[in-house]
Structures are given as C-alpha cells and as structure tokens.
Enzyme design. Sequence first.
Site, PDB file in Angstrom:
ATOM      1  N   GLY A 155      13.980  19.651 -43.055  1.00  0.00           N
ATOM      2  CA  GLY A 155      14.638  18.836 -44.078  1.00  0.00           C
ATOM      3  C   GLY A 155      13.831  18.610 -45.336  1.00  0.00           C
ATOM      4  O   GLY A 155      13.894  17.536 -45.919  1.00  0.00           O
TER       5      GLY A 155
ATOM      6  N   CYS B  94       3.614 -10.285 -58.685  1.00  0.00           N
ATOM      7  CA  CYS B  94       2.574 -10.784 -57.779  1.00  0.00           C
ATOM      8  C   CYS B  94       2.321 -12.261 -58.091  1.00  0.00           C
ATOM      9  O   CYS B  94       2.648 -12.748 -59.178  1.00  0.00           O
ATOM     10  CB  CYS B  94       1.324  -9.958 -58.035  1.00  0.00           C
TER      11      CYS B  94
ATOM     12  N   HIS C 152       3.393  10.294 -48.520  1.00  0.00           N
ATOM     13  CA  HIS C 152       3.839   9.738 -49.799  1.00  0.00           C
ATOM     14  C   HIS C 152       4.010   8.225 -49.779  1.00  0.00           C
ATOM     15  O   HIS C 152       4.672   7.668 -50.644  1.00  0.00           O
ATOM     16  CB  HIS C 152       5.140  10.436 -50.258  1.00  0.00           C
TER      17      HIS C 152
ATOM     18  N   ARG D   7      17.610   1.927 -53.306  1.00  0.00           N
ATOM     19  CA  ARG D   7      17.213   2.738 -52.151  1.00  0.00           C
ATOM     20  C   ARG D   7      16.868   1.854 -50.953  1.00  0.00           C
ATOM     21  O   ARG D   7      17.214   2.181 -49.816  1.00  0.00           O
ATOM     22  CB  ARG D   7      16.034   3.633 -52.531  1.00  0.00           C
TER      23      ARG D   7
HETATM   24  C1  BJW Z   1      18.640  18.841 -44.670  1.00  0.00           C
HETATM   25  C2  BJW Z   1      19.737  18.065 -44.281  1.00  0.00           C
HETATM   26  C3  BJW Z   1      19.898  17.864 -42.900  1.00  0.00           C
HETATM   27  C4  BJW Z   1      19.747  18.161 -46.416  1.00  0.00           C
HETATM   28  N1  BJW Z   1      19.027  18.422 -42.028  1.00  0.00           N
HETATM   29  N2  BJW Z   1      17.801  19.380 -43.788  1.00  0.00           N
HETATM   30  C5  BJW Z   1       1.208  22.840 -57.477  1.00  0.00           C
HETATM   31  C6  BJW Z   1       2.245  23.637 -57.891  1.00  0.00           C
HETATM   32  C7  BJW Z   1       3.297  23.101 -58.620  1.00  0.00           C
HETATM   33  C8  BJW Z   1       3.324  21.746 -58.966  1.00  0.00           C
HETATM   34  C9  BJW Z   1       2.275  20.941 -58.559  1.00  0.00           C
HETATM   35  C10 BJW Z   1       1.254  21.492 -57.824  1.00  0.00           C
HETATM   36  N3  BJW Z   1       0.376  20.470 -57.518  1.00  0.00           N
HETATM   37  C11 BJW Z   1       0.836  19.317 -58.039  1.00  0.00           C
HETATM   38  C12 BJW Z   1       1.980  19.572 -58.704  1.00  0.00           C
HETATM   39  C13 BJW Z   1       2.746  18.536 -59.431  1.00  0.00           C
HETATM   40  C14 BJW Z   1       3.676  17.758 -58.535  1.00  0.00           C
HETATM   41  C15 BJW Z   1       4.746  18.718 -57.991  1.00  0.00           C
HETATM   42  O1  BJW Z   1       4.686  19.196 -56.891  1.00  0.00           O
HETATM   43  N4  BJW Z   1       5.784  18.978 -58.776  1.00  0.00           N
HETATM   44  C16 BJW Z   1       6.877  19.874 -58.363  1.00  0.00           C
HETATM   45  C17 BJW Z   1       8.194  19.092 -58.399  1.00  0.00           C
HETATM   46  C18 BJW Z   1       6.870  21.064 -59.252  1.00  0.00           C
HETATM   47  N5  BJW Z   1       2.974  17.092 -57.470  1.00  0.00           N
HETATM   48  C19 BJW Z   1       2.374  15.916 -57.631  1.00  0.00           C
HETATM   49  O2  BJW Z   1       2.354  15.359 -58.720  1.00  0.00           O
HETATM   50  C20 BJW Z   1       1.687  15.302 -56.445  1.00  0.00           C
HETATM   51  N6  BJW Z   1       0.375  14.876 -56.768  1.00  0.00           N
HETATM   52  C21 BJW Z   1      -0.625  15.728 -56.970  1.00  0.00           C
HETATM   53  O3  BJW Z   1      -0.489  16.918 -56.859  1.00  0.00           O
HETATM   54  O4  BJW Z   1      -1.820  15.117 -57.297  1.00  0.00           O
HETATM   55  C22 BJW Z   1      -2.857  15.943 -57.806  1.00  0.00           C
HETATM   56  C23 BJW Z   1      -2.734  15.888 -59.301  1.00  0.00           C
HETATM   57  C24 BJW Z   1      -3.265  14.816 -59.960  1.00  0.00           C
HETATM   58  C25 BJW Z   1      -3.178  14.769 -61.341  1.00  0.00           C
HETATM   59  C26 BJW Z   1      -2.516  15.789 -62.029  1.00  0.00           C
HETATM   60  C27 BJW Z   1      -1.943  16.838 -61.326  1.00  0.00           C
HETATM   61  C28 BJW Z   1      -2.068  16.891 -59.945  1.00  0.00           C
HETATM   62  C29 BJW Z   1       2.395  14.035 -55.995  1.00  0.00           C
HETATM   63  C30 BJW Z   1       3.777  14.296 -55.521  1.00  0.00           C
HETATM   64  C31 BJW Z   1       4.444  12.960 -55.159  1.00  0.00           C
HETATM   65  C32 BJW Z   1       5.901  13.136 -54.791  1.00  0.00           C
HETATM   66  N7  BJW Z   1       6.522  11.865 -54.717  1.00  0.00           N
HETATM   67  C33 BJW Z   1       7.911  11.767 -54.304  1.00  0.00           C
HETATM   68  C34 BJW Z   1       8.367  10.312 -54.490  1.00  0.00           C
HETATM   69  C35 BJW Z   1       7.748   9.432 -53.425  1.00  0.00           C
HETATM   70  C36 BJW Z   1       8.046   8.000 -53.665  1.00  0.00           C
HETATM   71  C37 BJW Z   1       9.507   7.665 -53.554  1.00  0.00           C
HETATM   72  O5  BJW Z   1      10.145   7.955 -52.515  1.00  0.00           O
HETATM   73  O6  BJW Z   1      10.021   7.115 -54.498  1.00  0.00           O
HETATM   74  O7  BJW Z   1       8.057  12.185 -52.943  1.00  0.00           O
HETATM   75  S1  BJW Z   1       9.004  12.871 -55.197  1.00  0.00           S
HETATM   76  C38 BJW Z   1      10.037  13.220 -53.815  1.00  0.00           C
HETATM   77  O8  BJW Z   1       9.915  14.624 -53.475  1.00  0.00           O
HETATM   78  C39 BJW Z   1       9.446  12.434 -52.637  1.00  0.00           C
HETATM   79  C40 BJW Z   1       9.587  13.429 -51.522  1.00  0.00           C
HETATM   80  O9  BJW Z   1       8.707  13.088 -50.463  1.00  0.00           O
HETATM   81  C41 BJW Z   1       9.267  14.736 -52.208  1.00  0.00           C
HETATM   82  C42 BJW Z   1       9.774  15.957 -51.480  1.00  0.00           C
HETATM   83  O10 BJW Z   1      11.164  15.951 -51.420  1.00  0.00           O
HETATM   84  P1  BJW Z   1      11.884  16.420 -50.067  1.00  0.00           P
HETATM   85  O11 BJW Z   1      11.548  15.464 -48.993  1.00  0.00           O
HETATM   86  O12 BJW Z   1      11.587  17.831 -49.813  1.00  0.00           O
HETATM   87  O13 BJW Z   1      13.411  16.175 -50.424  1.00  0.00           O
HETATM   88  P2  BJW Z   1      14.404  17.110 -51.263  1.00  0.00           P
HETATM   89  O14 BJW Z   1      15.524  16.259 -51.721  1.00  0.00           O
HETATM   90  O15 BJW Z   1      13.704  17.887 -52.300  1.00  0.00           O
HETATM   91  O16 BJW Z   1      14.941  18.184 -50.186  1.00  0.00           O
HETATM   92  C43 BJW Z   1      15.739  17.800 -49.088  1.00  0.00           C
HETATM   93  C44 BJW Z   1      15.963  19.024 -48.231  1.00  0.00           C
HETATM   94  O17 BJW Z   1      16.669  18.629 -47.066  1.00  0.00           O
HETATM   95  C45 BJW Z   1      16.809  20.125 -48.894  1.00  0.00           C
HETATM   96  O18 BJW Z   1      16.166  21.381 -48.707  1.00  0.00           O
HETATM   97  C46 BJW Z   1      18.125  20.101 -48.137  1.00  0.00           C
HETATM   98  O19 BJW Z   1      18.733  21.378 -48.000  1.00  0.00           O
HETATM   99  C47 BJW Z   1      17.680  19.584 -46.791  1.00  0.00           C
HETATM  100  N8  BJW Z   1      18.687  18.882 -45.985  1.00  0.00           N
HETATM  101  N9  BJW Z   1      20.433  17.659 -45.354  1.00  0.00           N
HETATM  102  C48 BJW Z   1      18.040  19.144 -42.475  1.00  0.00           C
HETATM  103  N10 BJW Z   1      20.965  17.110 -42.406  1.00  0.00           N
HETATM  104 ZN    ZN Z   2      -1.733  -9.469 -58.499  1.00  0.00          ZN
END
Ligand code: BJW
Ligand code: ZN
Length: 228
Positions: free
Chosen positions: A176, A137, A108, A58
Amino acid sequence: MGAARIVAFTGAGISAESGIPAFRGPAGFWRNYPPEKLASPQALPSDPRLVWEWYDWRCQVIHKAEPNPGHRALAEIERRARDQFALVTQNVDGLHDRAGSYRIVKLHGDIWQVRCVVCGTEQRNEQVPLEPLPPRCSCGGLLRPAVVWFGKTLPAGAWEQAVEAAQRAEVFLVIGTSALVYPAAGLVQMARHSGARVAIVNPDPTPADELADWILRGQAGEILPRLL
Ligand code: BJW
Ligand code: ZN
C-alpha cells in the site's frame, strides 16, 4: 528487530479500506492541495490555520476509522512469527498499533503527537475536533504535529532500525505504498540488493514493481489475510 526474516513495509494504502484517504491520486488531494504543499515546514508559518485544518480533518477521519483485515493480518503474523517479523510503516495514523501490532518502526512520526515550535515540548493530543485552530503550547508557541515533513530528516533511530531490517530481510513485503517518497522508498532497493525476495501488495503499479519477485495485485485487506 534487525534479525527479522519477514519485513512488512506499509504505506497509506493499507489504511484505505479503513476509510482513510491515501495521499496521492484523486482522493488524496484535500481542497486541491497536494501533500507537498501542506506537509511542509514552509506551510506552517505562512498559513498555520490552513495546515491545522488539514490535520484536524485527518484526525477526525482517523478517529472514526477502525483497523481493517490488512492491519490485523500483520498483527497476527507478528504474533505467530515473533522476532522473525518486523513492521516498518510510513503511516502516522496509529491503526497498526490499534490492530495489535507491537513492535512498529514509524518512519514519518505520529499524527497524535504535537510539538511546540518554540520550546520543543512534545505531548499527546487526541482531542477531536481541535479547538481553537491553530493550537498553542502553554508557552504561547505554535504547536505542530510531530510528523516528518518534506525536506526534513527521518527520526534517526527509526531510520537505522528500518535500514537494518531491510538489509537482513529474507522476504520484504511492500504494502500500500506508491514508493515515491524517499528515503523510505529506498528501503525496497536496499532489501533487494541485500538478497531479500520482494513482494508487492497494491492494486496499482508502482516504481518498486521492477524490484519485485511477486506482485500481488489487489487490496491489502483481501490479500494479507490469505498469507496467514
Ligand atoms: C492500496 C490500497 C489498498 C490504495 N491496498 N494498496 C531522493 C529522490 C527523490 C526525492 C527525494 C529524495 N530524497 C529526498 C527527497 C525529497 C522528498 C521526496 O521523496 N520527494 C518525492 C515526493 C519526490 N523526501 C523528503 O523530503 C524526506 N526527507 C528527506 O529526504 O530528508 C533529507 C533531506 C533533508 C533536506 C533536504 C533534502 C533532503 C521526508 C519525506 C516526508 C514525507 N512525509 C509525508 C507526510 C507525513 C506527515 C503527514 O502524514 O502529514 O509522509 S508525505 C506522505 O507521503 C506521507 C507518506 O508516509 C508518504 C508516502 O506516501 P504513501 O504512504 O506511499 O501513500 P500514497 O498515497 O503515495 O500511495 C498509496 C498507495 O496505496 C498507492 O500506490 C495505491 O495504489 C495503494 N493503495 N488502496 C493496498 N486497499
Ligand atoms: Zn512551548
């Protein structure tokens, strides 16, 4: 930041036109692994090389990418609206910074920052490709990208700023993002319930559409410049 009238909330889709694959959908799976398997605290100790191959790949893609008209339009809105505008991003790729956005709430983390899992030291690492993998490290501990993995809480300061911005927004632009990952996706509900008008910019439907006043179907790089 908190008094901004216009808030843009961005996800991976805004960087798609820069050639950076989003997380979900057919292009989002790397070697058939869903992001939940790799962006996870469990994955690193069990297979550090695999996790780092994903991040290194990436970083190479991001390194070659340039901000697109969508990123640049948001930077221009900020330039014109100054403290009336806030940018909250889930992206770790740094393209908003490179497009000239100045005040960015990063929910994030940042893919170019690494943190030692043993001593906690954090540093910037822009070496591409990374060699050797996994990186270590100076204390010998494994390094990890300083990003937010599943099950981990968001950086407290960033989350508080995002919540405040959502609650005070008059217009909340959702650009997005699939709006599937929480708590970030919950900002849309917060903004709506606090009285903001919600606009979605996305070529495809998302669960946030039901909260929207306006749905702008299409690519961010085409739609956002037209908002200027
Ligand atoms: C276009 C386009 C163009 C294409 N123009 N648009 C409540 C309910 C349900 C679940 C949970 C909840 N609370 C917590 C959870 C669990 C979990 C979660 O949400 N899971 C779901 C998947 C169900 N969340 C977490 O674990 C979070 N932490 C948390 O809640 O802590 C409290 C806790 C502690 C202990 C136990 C439990 C809870 C942390 C979430 C961290 C997410 N991390 C990532 C990786 C980051 C690091 C890395 O990059 O490697 O973040 S995952 C990944 O998804 C990344 C993104 O930021 C994130 C969102 O994705 P995004 O940006 O929306 O991308 P896509 O691919 O999904 O969508 C792209 C969109 O663009 C599409 O719609 C396309 O149509 C569109 N598109 N071309 C405009 N040209
Ligand atoms: Zn260290």
